[in-house]
Enzyme design. Sequence first.
Site, PDB file in Angstrom:
ATOM      1  N   ALA A  62      29.600  -4.815  33.238  1.00 51.29           N
ATOM      2  CA  ALA A  62      30.126  -3.757  34.091  1.00 51.29           C
ATOM      3  C   ALA A  62      28.955  -2.865  34.491  1.00 51.29           C
ATOM      4  O   ALA A  62      27.909  -2.884  33.844  1.00 51.29           O
ATOM      5  CB  ALA A  62      31.162  -2.959  33.313  1.00 51.29           C
ATOM      6  N   GLY A 101      31.082  -7.545  30.706  1.00 47.62           N
ATOM      7  CA  GLY A 101      32.010  -7.883  31.788  1.00 47.62           C
ATOM      8  C   GLY A 101      31.587  -9.137  32.532  1.00 47.62           C
ATOM      9  O   GLY A 101      32.433  -9.851  33.086  1.00 47.62           O
ATOM     10  N   GLU A 104      32.897 -11.864  30.612  1.00 44.59           N
ATOM     11  CA  GLU A 104      34.363 -11.840  30.747  1.00 44.59           C
ATOM     12  C   GLU A 104      34.792 -12.456  32.089  1.00 44.59           C
ATOM     13  O   GLU A 104      35.813 -13.136  32.164  1.00 44.59           O
ATOM     14  CB  GLU A 104      34.884 -10.404  30.597  1.00 44.59           C
ATOM     15  CG  GLU A 104      34.760  -9.912  29.150  1.00 44.59           C
ATOM     16  CD  GLU A 104      35.066  -8.440  28.990  1.00 44.59           C
ATOM     17  OE1 GLU A 104      34.375  -7.618  29.622  1.00 44.59           O
ATOM     18  OE2 GLU A 104      36.008  -8.108  28.245  1.00 44.59           O
ATOM     19  N   GLU A 124      29.033  -4.885  24.236  1.00 46.69           N
ATOM     20  CA  GLU A 124      29.682  -3.582  24.425  1.00 46.69           C
ATOM     21  C   GLU A 124      29.561  -2.679  23.210  1.00 46.69           C
ATOM     22  O   GLU A 124      29.485  -1.458  23.330  1.00 46.69           O
ATOM     23  CB  GLU A 124      31.167  -3.786  24.769  1.00 46.69           C
ATOM     24  CG  GLU A 124      31.443  -4.257  26.189  1.00 46.69           C
ATOM     25  CD  GLU A 124      31.372  -5.770  26.359  1.00 46.69           C
ATOM     26  OE1 GLU A 124      30.831  -6.466  25.463  1.00 46.69           O
ATOM     27  OE2 GLU A 124      31.863  -6.265  27.397  1.00 46.69           O
TER      28      GLU A 124
END
Length: 692
Positions: A62, A101, A104, A124
Amino acid sequence: MSPVSMDRNRIVSVVTVDNPPVNALSQAVREGLVTAIEAAEADSESQAIVIICAGRTFIAGADIKEFGKPALEPFLPDVVARIEACEKPVIAAIHGTALGGGFEVALGCHYRIALSSAAIGLPEVNLGLLPGATGTQRLPRLIGAEHALDIMLTGKPVRAGRALEYGALDKVVAGTDLRAAAISFAEDCVAKGPRRIRDMTVPEVDAGLFDTTRKKIAPKTRGLISPEKIIRAVELATKTSFDEGCADERELFLECMASPQSSGLRHAFFAERSVAKVPGLSKDTPQRDVTSVAVIGAGTMGAGIAYNSLASGLQVTLLDINEEGLLRGEKTVRGLYEGGVKRGKVAASDMEAGLARFSTSQNYEDIADVDIVIEAVFESMTIKKEVFAALDKTIKKGAVLATNTSTLSIDDIAASTSRPQDVIGLHFFSPAHIMRLLEIVRGKGTADDVIATSLALAKRLGKIGVVVGNCVGFVGNRMLYSYGRESQLLLLEGAAPEYIDKVLYDWGMAMGPNAVGDLAGLDIGYNGRKERVDLPDDSRFYQVANVLVEMGRLGQKTGKGTFLYEKGSRKPIPDPEVDAIIEAEAERLGVKRREISSAEIIERCIYGLVVEGARILEEGIASRSADIDVVWMNGYGFPRYRGGPMHYADTVGLDKVYATVCEFSERFGPMYWEPPKLLKELAESGKRFSDL
Ligand code: 3HC
């Protein structure tokens, strides 16, 4: 223009993300991915879709810069769900690192192919978070809860080969043409159709796994909140439906995101990257070539620096005029290598290659041609000046002359040479081959290319170099004086050593100040204070430490310091004899003893740091408050999740910090607590150190 583009190769649509430097999932990338998947799905010629990235890496996560701001649609979990829902097989093609992310997104894809040089990971936890785009629910379904927990709790990337063994990847290819390999793999996937992780169940787990994991990670995750939430989320994946698990994951993720811990760790992430960009130093500043190093002084520090330099591929000569000392230093270097090999951290071939680049000498003439000298002799200005005068006579022109002093003036040392432009401070922290911090101290004459060379050297040595100005103790030790001063005063005022240590340890410091003093040796600080001419006129200043040193209680090395140590043990044991010494000193100095709260211990010690940090900023010794934070997080055991002392003060609110400092100034006198002008101004204008 969208950072996501698409083209088609026969029956395969190729979606390319191009968002330098690391293809972070900004709002534009998220939106671009959804648009591209929808377009490819609607394209009747297309039968499979590859998601690939331009530049140096697959999506690295992210966009951390967006954190803490209002979230913008489409949200990442929805993007991942949209990819997975695609009717045509979607293949993630991974090079570089697929992190957070980014991984993911790859888990939302139906298949994953990677270059053998690639790695995947869910880091994370390093940002005080848990994977928040369904990673906690998908990865256990794909590879089992045990490996998934390990990946999420360590935050460490897993190399492609290992990830293939785990089942996190479907195919690993050698070479560099990932696009061609991915297109061919996608063609093979057409017949198999989409394979969705959400439809899988988590393989059977051992009933005790979650509690065993909690126990296993406890010592390394002290004070952190996100590891427990990761375990909870993975446990849920084994017990609830996919959708319920995802909803719970979201809740846990948002709790973490809103926590001061995540704010501190995100600050640490950006602060550690910002230190390499030094205000006023152009990024195009040339560097001097460094392939050979001479380390002067074969004590523990010198040997550690020599080992660190060898392990980084440099040619190293360790020089000491004392033969016995030199032999000891050589033995230490060999011992560090051998220990590394024994623990499986160093390959035997690397040890052999490293030692082949290693030599020792007692003669300055032997090091005349080195590119950089790092002096690590006894902390005495007289001795350092002698060494630098000798270096000036013998070392080739253009070599960098660095001193590892931890407090002494770089300018005074440079004055003993005819080339102050080449002189710089490189302050390593003990143990030198382990501690990540390198304070790079610029003198008033230090040339820009010497600073740039030192920053590059820090990186090569695997360290974080922070450029600071010249003053007594620079940034780190100057602030340590204030922190230590308060903990020493608190001893006289009635707080027991073990109580002070417990309070600060529980607050998050790696060790309490009294245990640190015993570990480093109380004589180190004592001798340092002897070298200083600017000590405050205060008979209480470090008086407990002074008395202990004068009694021969130097710390762990003598089995007695502020605490007692049993033979062969490093465990501090409270000593009633020391309590009696402290009480007697307090009485002699007229210090009234009282009950002291844990809140006061924290405020006195931590605000002591903040006040000194503010003065350091006022004087321009550090150019940014984040630089100070990086020094304290990496050199002094300040908890990363509090983001360093200056960030911590920002999170408390500078108005509150200022009010307490004013109160301390009234209670304890202005000698130490006169509020710095900068702190007053920021507090009164509602600003933070990070606004500077
Ligand atoms: N968001 C925003 N910027 C990022 C970023 C990210 N995720 N990752 C890296 N950057 C920036 C860095 O700040 C740096 O910017 P700068 O040049 O302006 O200083 C630049 O990209 C290059 O980064 P590095 O200097 O770290 O480059 P390296 O090549 O040494 O390392 C990397 C590359 C391994 C990708 C490393 O940057 C890294 O580890 N990044 C963080 C990865 C991460 O933590 N991802 C998870 C994010 S949280 C998440 O995804 C939540 C999700 O679960 C919902």
